[in-house]
Motif scaffolding. Structure first.
Motif, PDB file in Angstrom:
ATOM      1  N   ASP A   1       0.838  -1.193   0.000  1.00  0.00           N
ATOM      2  CA  ASP A   1       0.000   0.000   0.000  1.00  0.00           C
ATOM      3  C   ASP A   1       0.882   1.254   0.000  1.00  0.00           C
ATOM      4  OD1 ASP A   1      -1.716   2.174   0.776  1.00  0.00           O
ATOM      5  OD2 ASP A   1      -3.163   0.692   1.481  1.00  0.00           O
ATOM      6  N   GLU A   2       0.746   2.076  -1.029  1.00  0.00           N
ATOM      7  CA  GLU A   2       1.624   3.242  -1.154  1.00  0.00           C
ATOM      8  C   GLU A   2       1.249   4.366  -0.201  1.00  0.00           C
ATOM      9  OE1 GLU A   2       1.256   5.493  -4.790  1.00  0.00           O
ATOM     10  OE2 GLU A   2      -0.643   4.495  -5.248  1.00  0.00           O
ATOM     11  N   TYR A   3       0.061   4.333   0.387  1.00  0.00           N
ATOM     12  CA  TYR A   3      -0.362   5.404   1.292  1.00  0.00           C
ATOM     13  C   TYR A   3      -0.183   5.025   2.757  1.00  0.00           C
ATOM     14  CZ  TYR A   3      -2.579   7.053  -2.996  1.00  0.00           C
ATOM     15  OH  TYR A   3      -2.796   7.454  -4.275  1.00  0.00           O
ATOM     16  N   ALA A   4      -0.358   3.743   3.086  1.00  0.00           N
ATOM     17  CA  ALA A   4      -0.325   3.331   4.497  1.00  0.00           C
ATOM     18  C   ALA A   4       1.048   3.571   5.118  1.00  0.00           C
ATOM     19  CB  ALA A   4      -0.718   1.863   4.624  1.00  0.00           C
ATOM     20  N   GLY A   5       2.134   3.324   4.374  1.00  0.00           N
ATOM     21  CA  GLY A   5       3.474   3.513   4.926  1.00  0.00           C
ATOM     22  C   GLY A   5       3.745   4.953   5.332  1.00  0.00           C
TER      23      GLY A   5
ATOM     24  N   VAL B   1       8.358   0.389  10.811  1.00  0.00           N
ATOM     25  CA  VAL B   1       6.927   0.651  10.960  1.00  0.00           C
ATOM     26  C   VAL B   1       6.311   0.996   9.604  1.00  0.00           C
ATOM     27  CG1 VAL B   1       5.205   2.070  12.124  1.00  0.00           C
ATOM     28  CG2 VAL B   1       7.294   1.402  13.333  1.00  0.00           C
ATOM     29  N   GLY B   2       7.034   1.797   8.814  1.00  0.00           N
ATOM     30  CA  GLY B   2       6.522   2.123   7.488  1.00  0.00           C
ATOM     31  C   GLY B   2       6.403   0.895   6.602  1.00  0.00           C
TER      32      GLY B   2
ATOM     33  N   THR C   1      -2.327  -0.763   6.504  1.00  0.00           N
ATOM     34  CA  THR C   1      -2.951   0.027   7.557  1.00  0.00           C
ATOM     35  C   THR C   1      -1.913   0.946   8.190  1.00  0.00           C
ATOM     36  OG1 THR C   1      -4.024  -0.077   9.734  1.00  0.00           O
ATOM     37  CG2 THR C   1      -2.559  -1.895   9.150  1.00  0.00           C
ATOM     38  N   PRO C   2      -2.306   2.179   8.600  1.00  0.00           N
ATOM     39  CA  PRO C   2      -1.340   3.085   9.241  1.00  0.00           C
ATOM     40  C   PRO C   2      -0.940   2.639  10.648  1.00  0.00           C
ATOM     41  CG  PRO C   2      -3.193   4.296   8.294  1.00  0.00           C
ATOM     42  CD  PRO C   2      -3.573   2.854   8.279  1.00  0.00           C
ATOM     43  N   THR C   3      -1.666   1.704  11.232  1.00  0.00           N
ATOM     44  CA  THR C   3      -1.330   1.191  12.566  1.00  0.00           C
ATOM     45  C   THR C   3      -1.061  -0.306  12.466  1.00  0.00           C
ATOM     46  OG1 THR C   3      -3.688   0.912  13.029  1.00  0.00           O
ATOM     47  CG2 THR C   3      -2.646   2.954  13.783  1.00  0.00           C
TER      48      THR C   3
END
Length: 621
Positions: A262-266, A290-291, A299-301
């Protein structure tokens, strides 16, 4: 053309189930196939039947020959009995054969005897034979005498032929399920029962699917059934929706379109880290961890990996590549790991990870000849892909690649030289003996082996599969298949050692997305790992430089990486970033809400209907 008793297979399936296409894929590797057609031409006015026959003919390669047996059903047994050991026959199908057998033109006849005759011919046939037949056991009992006679005869034929064949597969909606043969463990067999094995380059056996060593509380899944071997030792393909398809076989080829993280979640996860309530500057270099976890989990978390599997690939390299390695040492290490002993097994137990030992075909001396044949490379790639799919089905969230074979460092250096233009001597680490001494003579022999291999293969293509065949060997080919399969199933892979990094370079040339699912825990001071990581754009998280074998650095780092992910997911936002929002809420609560005053009498804001008024003139208002 039989290997370990495999030379006859019955493919069952319903109408339009894909059974013929699957049967054709089983013999697709044969240079010449004799197609035995059993069905009559039918009514010339029946255009639909003619179209079906034409579609079957159109699928056959030009190198195939066709033989008709519709004129005499007994002739099929004669064709099988006369087939030579080097021939490949595809019989399609037994439903048409039974229809001809029951034709009044062939009556009276001993139908039962003819079926038994066919089964006996199959049982003693020395050629490779694949037979196709409709499965009638799941349909309704026909309401006509002719229909009942056909289903009875075809059912008896299927039972007799299945008993005579070495393998039986049922195709449902294009998906094959093996009912008999080396692909399934017989009912009641012990868990440790001996299973057929695929031959390597030097004749050494390779287990079709290794068992998982239970070292932790991680669930121990049952390995999926292995694939039956063909006459050249490779595995017959099984279908998967993640791969390009030819008929129903797996095809691993350059230019595959596999998923990306996912290019946005990282980036969102890294931005979120800056808002957490931590006493210092943050997670430092582990921010990229984490990224990476956020991008691969979408997911961002991201959560900490709870189900981790270590794949220990054990495959030796003959010739100068293994200079300085004690003979049999890698097999001893692999045996220790299988028994739950040794450094890697104990580290896996401490980290709560499962351990799976994978035996790879031994590679020939690359300075004298190709390490593997092209067929063995294809088989090893599919085998590695299947290992990744097995892990995905078991719920594994992270794979760790490790290796224990003799000569792996030299093979990795040769792959780097072929794919990245490296100087072999610059990427070959020092040779350390079991007693901790530096063996410069062994190092020079390894350098000479890689130099001679590069010279021998100087005119060969540098395409991914050719590099694996000429220089890589079975362990690198299986590791490459694991990386590609894990990418297809969105499983991140932690690399640790020259085999994993060299496989990363090869997988990049087959599917560029694969490198984005790779994580490098530590370069370990290995020059080959450093260079390959730089080419792949991978930054090591740590610098431990442990000398406990490939995969040890990753397992030592794993508990810490889990802790970082758990911490990043659990920490709250810093109070200073929420204080302003809370003050604004307090102000809003203190201010009275605006309320429009009620009008003194009827007016524009009144919503009630005015009662009829009478003015002084007496007229209605």
């Amino acid at each position: 053309m039989s290997v370990d008793g495999w030379n006859t297979v019955l493919v069952l399936g319903g109408i339009r189930s894909g059974k013929s296409e699957f049967a054709e894929s089983l013999v697709g590797d044969a240079p010449v196939v004799r197609y035995v057609a059993t069905s009559p031409e039918g009514d010339p006015q029946d255009t639909e039947w003619a179209a079906r026959l034409a579609a079957h003919r159109a699928r056959r390669p030009g190198s195939w020959t066709t033989e008709e047996t519709a004129s005499d059903p007994r002739r099929l047994a004669d064709v099988l009995a006369a087939a030579e050991p080097n021939e490949t026959l595809l019989v399609d199908d037994l439903g048409g054969w039974v229809a001809v057998l029951l034709d009044p033109a062939h009556q009276p006849s001993d139908d039962t005897g003819t079926i038994a005759e066919l089964a006996e011919a199959i049982r003693h046939c020395t050629a490779r034979v694949v037979l196709v037949s409709p499965e009638v056991g799941l349909s309704l009992v026909p309401t006509t005498p002719v229909g009942r006679a056909f289903t009875d005869a075809l059912g008896a034929t299927n039972r007799a032929v299945a008993d005579a064949c070495d393998g039986v597969v049922l195709v449902i909606a294009g998906q094959p399920t093996w009912l008999k043969g080396a692909t399934v463990r017989p009912a009641g067999a012990a868990a440790g029962a001996e299973t057929p094995r695929v031959a390597g380059a030097n004749g050494a056996a390779v287990a079709p699917m290794p068992d998982l060593v239970d070292l932790s509380d991680v669930a121990n899944p049952t390995p999926p059934p292995p694939m039956p071997p063909t006459e050249n030792g490779t595995a017959w393909s099984t279908p998967t929706m993640a791969l390009p398809m030819v008929s129903t076989g797996l095809v691993i080829q350059p230019g595959m379109e596999l998923p990306m993280p996912d290019e946005y979640a990282g980036p969102q996860a890294i931005e979120r880290l800056a808002t957490l309530d931590v006493p210092g500057a943050g997670l430092g270099v582990l921010t990229q961890l984490v990224g990476f976890a956020a991008a691969t989990q979408g997911t961002p978390t991201p959560a900490a990996w709870t189900s981790v599997r270590v794949l220990l690939i054990n495959g030796d390299h003959a010739g100068g590549a293994s200079a300085g390695n004690r003979p049999g040492e890698s097999a001893r290490r692999a045996g220790q790991a299988r028994a739950g002993r040794g450094a890697l097994a104990r580290l896996a137990a401490e980290a709560g990870a499962g351990l799976q030992v994978v035996d790879a075909p031994s590679a020939a001396a690359m300075e004298d000849e190709p390490a593997l044949t092209g067929e063995q490379v294809e088989s090893a790639l599919r085998y590695g892909w299947q290992l990744a799919e097995q892990a995905a089905e078991a719920g594994v969230q992270l794979l760790v690649l490790a290796a224990s074979g003799a000569g792996t460092e030299a093979a990795a250096a040769a792959v780097l030289a072929a794919t990245a233009g490296a100087e072999p001597a610059a990427v070959l680490g020092r040779v350390v003996t079991d007693t901790g001494e530096i063996d410069d003579a062994a190092w020079m022999r390894r350098c000479a082996a890689v130099r001679d291999a590069m010279h021998r293969s100087r005119l060969s293509s540098r395409a991914a599969k050719d590099v694996l065949a000429e220089l890589g060997g079975g362990d690198l080919a299986i590791a490459t298949g694991v990386l590609l399969g894990a990418t297809a199933r969105r499983i991140p892979v932690m690399l640790d050692g020259p085999v994993g990094l060299a496989a990363g370079l090869v997988s990049r040339d087959l599917a560029g997305q694969a490198r984005h699912w790779c994580l490098l825990a530590d370069h370990g001071g290995d020059p080959a790992v450093k260079l390959a990581a730089d080419v792949l754009g991978l930054t090591p998280l740590l610098d431990l430089r442990l000398g406990l074998g490939e995969g040890a650095n990753a397992l030592v780092a794993l508990p810490m990486l889990r802790s970082v992910l758990a911490l990043a997911a659990a920490l709250p936002t810093h109070p200073s970033l929420t204080a302003g929002d809370e003050a604004d809420e307090d102000v809003e609560e203190a201010e009275p809400e605006f309320a429009e005053p009620e009008p003194a009498g009827p007016g524009p804001t009144s919503t009630e209907p005015d009662e009829e008024r009478v003015d002084p003139s007496g007229r209605a208002g």
